[in-house]
Scaffold this motif. Sequence first.
Motif, mmCIF file in Angstrom:
data_model
loop_
_atom_site.group_PDB
_atom_site.id
_atom_site.type_symbol
_atom_site.label_atom_id
_atom_site.label_comp_id
_atom_site.label_asym_id
_atom_site.label_seq_id
_atom_site.Cartn_x
_atom_site.Cartn_y
_atom_site.Cartn_z
ATOM 1 N N ALA A 102 50.218 42.373 38.281
ATOM 2 C CA ALA A 102 50.618 42.313 39.693
ATOM 3 C C ALA A 102 49.814 41.324 40.517
ATOM 4 O O ALA A 102 50.229 40.966 41.635
ATOM 5 C CB ALA A 102 50.479 43.708 40.318
ATOM 6 N N LEU A 103 48.679 40.847 40.008
ATOM 7 C CA LEU A 103 47.733 40.118 40.853
ATOM 8 C C LEU A 103 48.316 38.860 41.516
ATOM 9 O O LEU A 103 48.256 38.715 42.742
ATOM 10 C CB LEU A 103 46.502 39.739 40.025
ATOM 11 N N THR A 108 39.837 50.771 43.967
ATOM 12 C CA THR A 108 40.757 50.345 42.910
ATOM 13 C C THR A 108 40.018 49.854 41.668
ATOM 14 O O THR A 108 40.453 50.103 40.540
ATOM 15 C CB THR A 108 41.677 49.224 43.421
ATOM 16 N N LEU A 109 38.882 49.166 41.846
ATOM 17 C CA LEU A 109 38.118 48.689 40.703
ATOM 18 C C LEU A 109 37.365 49.821 40.019
ATOM 19 O O LEU A 109 37.110 49.777 38.813
ATOM 20 C CB LEU A 109 37.137 47.592 41.144
ATOM 21 N N ASN A 138 43.994 43.974 45.592
ATOM 22 C CA ASN A 138 42.794 43.146 45.424
ATOM 23 C C ASN A 138 42.919 41.695 45.877
ATOM 24 O O ASN A 138 41.980 41.165 46.491
ATOM 25 C CB ASN A 138 42.333 43.229 43.963
ATOM 26 N N PRO A 139 44.026 40.990 45.621
ATOM 27 C CA PRO A 139 44.103 39.606 46.134
ATOM 28 C C PRO A 139 44.090 39.531 47.654
ATOM 29 O O PRO A 139 43.666 38.523 48.222
ATOM 30 C CB PRO A 139 45.433 39.094 45.576
ATOM 31 N N ASN A 176 50.555 43.559 55.557
ATOM 32 C CA ASN A 176 51.698 44.263 54.983
ATOM 33 C C ASN A 176 51.460 44.590 53.515
ATOM 34 O O ASN A 176 51.701 45.712 53.059
ATOM 35 C CB ASN A 176 52.964 43.415 55.127
ATOM 36 N N ALA A 177 50.986 43.584 52.748
ATOM 37 C CA ALA A 177 50.756 43.791 51.321
ATOM 38 C C ALA A 177 49.625 44.784 51.086
ATOM 39 O O ALA A 177 49.699 45.635 50.190
ATOM 40 C CB ALA A 177 50.439 42.457 50.652
ATOM 41 N N PHE A 178 48.565 44.702 51.887
ATOM 42 C CA PHE A 178 47.417 45.593 51.733
ATOM 43 C C PHE A 178 47.822 47.052 51.968
ATOM 44 O O PHE A 178 47.513 47.936 51.166
ATOM 45 C CB PHE A 178 46.312 45.182 52.710
ATOM 46 N N VAL A 179 48.495 47.299 53.071
ATOM 47 C CA VAL A 179 48.880 48.673 53.409
ATOM 48 C C VAL A 179 49.858 49.229 52.373
ATOM 49 O O VAL A 179 49.753 50.388 51.949
ATOM 50 C CB VAL A 179 49.481 48.726 54.831
ATOM 51 N N LEU A 180 50.810 48.392 51.926
ATOM 52 C CA LEU A 180 51.746 48.826 50.886
ATOM 53 C C LEU A 180 50.996 49.194 49.607
ATOM 54 O O LEU A 180 51.250 50.246 49.005
ATOM 55 C CB LEU A 180 52.746 47.707 50.599
#
Length: 483
Positions: free
Chosen positions: A72-73, A33-34, A127-128, A87-91
């Motif tokens: 979004a961070l 992503t970065l 990223n978070p 959940n957030a990572f996979v989404l």
Amino acid sequence: MTSAEQPGRPADPGDERRRWQALGVGLVAAFMTLLDVSIVNVAVPSIDRALRATPSDLQWVLSGYALTFGLALVPAGRFGDARGRRNAFVLGIALFTLTSALAGLARSPEWLVGARLLQGAAAGIVNPQVTGLIQQLFRGPERGRPFGLLGATIGISTAIGPLLGGLLIQLGGEQDGWRWVFFVNVPVGVVAVVLGWRLLPAQPAGTAERNRLDPLGVLLLGAGVVLVLLPLVQERQWQTPWKWLLIPAGLVVLAGFALWEHRYARHRAPLFDLRLFRFRSYSLGALIALLYFGGFTAIFFIFTLYLQIGLGYSALVAGVAITPFALGSAAASALGGRIVNRYGRPLVAVGLLVVMLGLGAVVFVLRGEPHSGVPLRTAVPLLVAGLGSGLVITPNQTLTLSQVPVPQAGSGAGMLQTGQRIGSAAGIAAVGALFFSSLAATHGDWASAFRRSLLLAAGIVALALLAALLDIQRGRRKGSAPP
């Protein structure tokens, strides 16, 4: 409290290898992503020819990603804290993979811009969770090593983007090579989704009921960040001076966000706990990050322009020229993560000083009017600057987040990275404005314009050094080393 909630405990307490595997998946996702922050820079000429994009379209392809990334961070970090980081990572990774494919299939500038906006938001979701995962799975001093690996990932991904982009364009051809800049994310993303679901710790039972989200806080923070970032990322496209009024308007909205969060925190868990700024480690560390990214990110922007447009080098050569910085940053980040607990904030100050010396050496070796051998002349100075950068990003992140409680790890990391994104946008706007104004004033003297703007970038880094020295001084006044 379950093992997943305990600071420093692996998701499976008896499986040391599993938490390092989970971290590995997170680092790959962070790298991907970065990387997309900088890899697209060298693809702009190819996109221009293939899609017949306007300058405004191209600007949004570059800056739209950074805008929605920063937007979004914090909400994504809070979502991960409240509803589970897996959940957030996979989404986020699934959305990033899908939007990367859509960007590679773009048939019009509008299509590409829309895909990049969604891709940036997906990156902001991911990223978070990576930083929060380190806070969750590792305890105290043992966080130094994983944060060192994360710092190396940040440094390498930012600096190596132009090189990888140049290689992909070279292999794919000038007409369609830019599409592979996006398609390369797809197979990696699919694997990351599968492994992320298998290896990352699940949401503890009952957490969602205890941690409700804060919709008004999300709205206020989002509006404030957009108002601050828009005139910065559109600095060259919006010619009217009235655009700068958006920044004070954004600061007013952010002040309203702070007031609302203070009030909301009396009854429920807020989007971002403002009490984190009471920790000197967090407040001054966030300031150092904002300032450093303001100078650090702008370097690659102006160097790529100087090499490709000013001197006529190919995208591949321009990417190779930046590689010494990436190598130095990677090596020093790994070292910095291991020794940060021993030296504390003075290590960050040393790193900032080394960065300034490296940038000063770049200005020195490019004195006069060099027309050849620029990548070779700048290799050693950029290596030195990269070594310094590795001693800044990783140790500063480790120290900044050292006192953040695990339940606020995602939102705390999200706010830190939001500051980095704002710093990057402001630095590119300021350094880029000096670069182009100097170019006009000197009637196309690219070398002079580059040297002047590089000195400004070094000056911004110097402000970060002052903040680090202030932290060190305060620590000594209290009779203890910086946290």
